[in-house]
Design an enzyme around this catalytic site. Structure first.
Site, PDB file in Angstrom:
ATOM      1  N   ARG A  44       0.956  -1.302   0.186  1.00 23.24           N
ATOM      2  CA  ARG A  44      -0.045   0.005  -0.190  1.00 23.24           C
ATOM      3  C   ARG A  44       0.990   1.178   0.074  1.00 23.24           C
ATOM      4  O   ARG A  44       2.190   1.095   0.168  1.00 23.24           O
ATOM      5  CB  ARG A  44      -0.830  -0.023   1.124  1.00 23.24           C
ATOM      6  CG  ARG A  44      -0.490  -0.748   2.697  1.00 23.24           C
ATOM      7  CD  ARG A  44       0.338   0.188   3.260  1.00 23.24           C
ATOM      8  NE  ARG A  44       0.000   1.693   3.329  1.00 23.24           N
ATOM      9  CZ  ARG A  44       0.985   2.367   3.627  1.00 23.24           C
ATOM     10  NH1 ARG A  44       2.427   2.159   3.827  1.00 23.24           N
ATOM     11  NH2 ARG A  44       0.774   3.622   3.618  1.00 23.24           N
ATOM     12  N   GLY A  45       0.210   2.379  -0.186  1.00 23.13           N
ATOM     13  CA  GLY A  45       0.815   3.755  -0.250  1.00 23.13           C
ATOM     14  C   GLY A  45       1.243   3.898  -1.906  1.00 23.13           C
ATOM     15  O   GLY A  45       1.444   2.868  -2.798  1.00 23.13           O
ATOM     16  N   ARG A  78      -7.160  -0.218  -7.017  1.00 27.28           N
ATOM     17  CA  ARG A  78      -7.531   0.763  -6.265  1.00 27.28           C
ATOM     18  C   ARG A  78      -7.775   2.101  -7.078  1.00 27.28           C
ATOM     19  O   ARG A  78      -6.730   2.485  -7.751  1.00 27.28           O
ATOM     20  CB  ARG A  78      -6.672   1.161  -5.007  1.00 27.28           C
ATOM     21  CG  ARG A  78      -6.272  -0.090  -4.122  1.00 27.28           C
ATOM     22  CD  ARG A  78      -5.470   0.082  -3.026  1.00 27.28           C
ATOM     23  NE  ARG A  78      -6.172   1.113  -1.842  1.00 27.28           N
ATOM     24  CZ  ARG A  78      -5.504   1.541  -0.994  1.00 27.28           C
ATOM     25  NH1 ARG A  78      -4.198   1.257  -0.717  1.00 27.28           N
ATOM     26  NH2 ARG A  78      -6.015   2.210   0.117  1.00 27.28           N
ATOM     27  N   GLN A 172      -2.186   2.469   9.739  1.00 23.06           N
ATOM     28  CA  GLN A 172      -1.003   2.696   9.259  1.00 23.06           C
ATOM     29  C   GLN A 172       0.069   3.510  10.058  1.00 23.06           C
ATOM     30  O   GLN A 172       1.316   3.233   9.969  1.00 23.06           O
ATOM     31  CB  GLN A 172      -1.000   3.207   7.753  1.00 23.06           C
ATOM     32  CG  GLN A 172      -1.759   2.416   6.967  1.00 23.06           C
ATOM     33  CD  GLN A 172      -3.175   2.636   6.735  1.00 23.06           C
ATOM     34  OE1 GLN A 172      -3.639   2.990   7.650  1.00 23.06           O
ATOM     35  NE2 GLN A 172      -3.776   2.349   5.529  1.00 23.06           N
ATOM     36  N   ASP A 213      -1.838  10.816  -2.342  1.00 25.24           N
ATOM     37  CA  ASP A 213      -2.245   9.932  -3.428  1.00 25.24           C
ATOM     38  C   ASP A 213      -2.363  10.407  -4.522  1.00 25.24           C
ATOM     39  O   ASP A 213      -2.380   9.720  -5.773  1.00 25.24           O
ATOM     40  CB  ASP A 213      -3.349   9.006  -2.779  1.00 25.24           C
ATOM     41  CG  ASP A 213      -2.955   8.106  -1.583  1.00 25.24           C
ATOM     42  OD1 ASP A 213      -2.996   8.401  -0.483  1.00 25.24           O
ATOM     43  OD2 ASP A 213      -2.782   6.883  -1.894  1.00 25.24           O
ATOM     44  N   ASN A 222      -5.493  12.482   0.187  1.00 22.39           N
ATOM     45  CA  ASN A 222      -4.544  11.577   0.920  1.00 22.39           C
ATOM     46  C   ASN A 222      -5.512  11.002   1.884  1.00 22.39           C
ATOM     47  O   ASN A 222      -6.616  11.159   1.870  1.00 22.39           O
ATOM     48  CB  ASN A 222      -3.550  12.441   1.723  1.00 22.39           C
ATOM     49  CG  ASN A 222      -2.487  11.818   2.282  1.00 22.39           C
ATOM     50  OD1 ASN A 222      -1.738  10.757   1.798  1.00 22.39           O
ATOM     51  ND2 ASN A 222      -2.231  12.100   3.619  1.00 22.39           N
ATOM     52  N   LYS A 223      -4.746  10.076   2.609  1.00 21.42           N
ATOM     53  CA  LYS A 223      -5.577   9.249   3.731  1.00 21.42           C
ATOM     54  C   LYS A 223      -6.519   9.903   4.441  1.00 21.42           C
ATOM     55  O   LYS A 223      -6.272  10.882   5.144  1.00 21.42           O
ATOM     56  CB  LYS A 223      -4.369   8.519   4.556  1.00 21.42           C
ATOM     57  CG  LYS A 223      -5.054   7.610   5.785  1.00 21.42           C
ATOM     58  CD  LYS A 223      -6.112   6.601   5.323  1.00 21.42           C
ATOM     59  CE  LYS A 223      -5.162   5.843   4.319  1.00 21.42           C
ATOM     60  NZ  LYS A 223      -6.187   4.816   3.520  1.00 21.42           N
TER      61      LYS A 223
HETATM   62  O1  MRU Z   1      -4.712   3.379   2.090  1.00 24.55           O
HETATM   63  P1  MRU Z   1      -3.189   3.532   1.987  1.00 24.55           P
HETATM   64  O2  MRU Z   1      -2.272   3.146   3.013  1.00 24.55           O
HETATM   65  O3  MRU Z   1      -2.601   3.062   0.664  1.00 24.55           O
HETATM   66  O4  MRU Z   1      -2.954   4.952   2.043  1.00 24.55           O
HETATM   67  C1  MRU Z   1      -1.712   5.513   1.937  1.00 24.55           C
HETATM   68  C2  MRU Z   1      -1.828   7.092   2.186  1.00 24.55           C
HETATM   69  O5  MRU Z   1      -2.492   7.750   2.201  1.00 24.55           O
HETATM   70  C3  MRU Z   1      -0.335   7.741   1.942  1.00 24.55           C
HETATM   71  O6  MRU Z   1      -0.124   9.013   2.750  1.00 24.55           O
HETATM   72  C4  MRU Z   1      -0.069   8.338   0.306  1.00 24.55           C
HETATM   73  O7  MRU Z   1      -0.369   6.991  -0.255  1.00 24.55           O
HETATM   74  C5  MRU Z   1       1.195   8.417   0.052  1.00 24.55           C
HETATM   75  S1  MRU Z   1       2.587   7.329   0.439  1.00 24.55           S
HETATM   76  C6  MRU Z   1       4.083   7.854  -0.014  1.00 24.55           C
END
Ligand code: MRU
Length: 309
Positions: A44-45, A78, A172, A213, A222-223
């Site tokens: 993920r990320g 995703r 996370q 993202d 973002n998250k």
């Molecule tokens: O759902 P995730 O864990 O994939 O979400 C990740 C994030 O929101 C991160 O902040 C983003 O992907 C940047 S990672 C360098």
């Protein structure tokens, strides 16, 4: 320790659902294995799923699949991070899928180190920096974006402290960001997401640095929870920075047209293995939110710090 590596025509990914307790590499032999690993968040990320997606196209190529069909399926794994489509298209348009995927793998680390160097300029000795989710080495091939900025500042000898938001529902921040900061010996504390405003009000946070993202017209996705952190930071005049590589930029679309992934209700109903809401509770579980540009002080990229567009 790299988040993933390529060996014997297979992709190996740290299974991030098992962290911080176990570091086990999950083997992907087919592009469908890669899709499954992305959907279940073993990887993920945004940058990490981009590079994994690139190797997914390579696996499809090795087994003689229809590459356009496989690429479209990988892009659908995703919806919010633009890195998936960016990576798939880049490999599909290349002469040699494996060479291109390996190039992207190496580039990711160099890019993040450049983001770290550029970002450490805004970090002062003695700062306490709050971060949300995990934009670290584990969200990339290595080094990280937001956490890369903190790594670089620490490596330059700046005395910094980090506060990681827990990042419900999948934690996370607690599981991954605290783990990474501890491995680097960077002083770190964990706080529940709803504490961020209070900590800022008490003067305990000097800066916020998060990942992205997607950076698009009008803001950044973002998250989930990033918007509330940005609103609180604005209220208390705390600089709010986003660290993101250019591969996360989407200059075509408005950020408000980007699909926000909705995830399974059980992520919210259960905390670990314990059910925390009555059976049958209806759930909202958006995985991301949108930070409007006016709440963002700057975007730290590999080419420098820019204003959001
Ligand atoms: O759902 P995730 O864990 O994939 O979400 C990740 C994030 O929101 C991160 O902040 C983003 O992907 C940047 S990672 C360098």
């Amino acid at each position: 320790m790299k988040t993933m590596y390529w060996k014997d025509n297979k992709l190996f990914l740290i299974d991030q659902t098992l962290l911080p307790d176990e570091i086990i590499y999950h083997e992907c032999k087919t592009y469908k294995d890669v899709i499954n690993a992305i959907k279940t968040m073993k990887v993920r990320g945004a940058p990490a799923i981009g590079v994994a997606a690139a190797f997914g196209v390579v696996l499809a190529d090795i087994s003689g699949e229809d590459l356009l069909k496989a690429g479209a399926e990988i892009k659908d794994a995703r919806p919010t991070a633009v890195n998936l489509a960016w990576a798939v298209d880049r490999v599909l348009n290349s002469k040699s899928p494996l060479d291109e995927a390996l190039r992207m793998y190496d580039e990711d680390v160099k890019t993040n180190m450049a983001i770290g160097r550029n970002g450490s300029e805004i970090i002062d000795d003695g700062d306490t920096i709050l971060t949300h989710c995990n934009a670290g080495a584990l969200a990339c091939v290595d080094y990280g974006t937001a956490l890369g900025v903190l790594r670089a500042a620490h490596d330059e000898g700046k005395n910094i402290k980090v506060i990681c938001d827990e990042t419900r529902p999948l934690c996370q921040g607690a599981r991954l960001s605290v783990f990474e900061m501890q491995q680097e010996n960077i002083p770190v504390k964990l706080a529940v997401d709803s504490a961020a405003g209070h900590l800022m009000q008490k003067g305990m946070v000097n800066k916020v640095v998060v990942g992205a993202d997607r950076v698009a017209k009008g803001g950044v996705a973002n998250k989930i929870g990033s918007l509330m952190v940005a609103l609180a930071a604005k209220r208390f005049n705390i600089p709010f920075y986003v660290a993101a590589p250019k591969s996360t930029f989407d200059s075509e679309n408005s950020i408000y047209d980007v699909e926000i992934e909705e995830r399974d209700a059980d992520e919210v109903i259960y905390f670990g293995n314990s059910r925390v809401a009555p059976e049958g509770t209806e759930i909202e579980n958006p995985a991301f939110d949108i930070i409007p540009s006016d709440l963002i002080t700057g975007i730290i990229t590999e080419d420098g710090i820019i204003k959001p567009f």
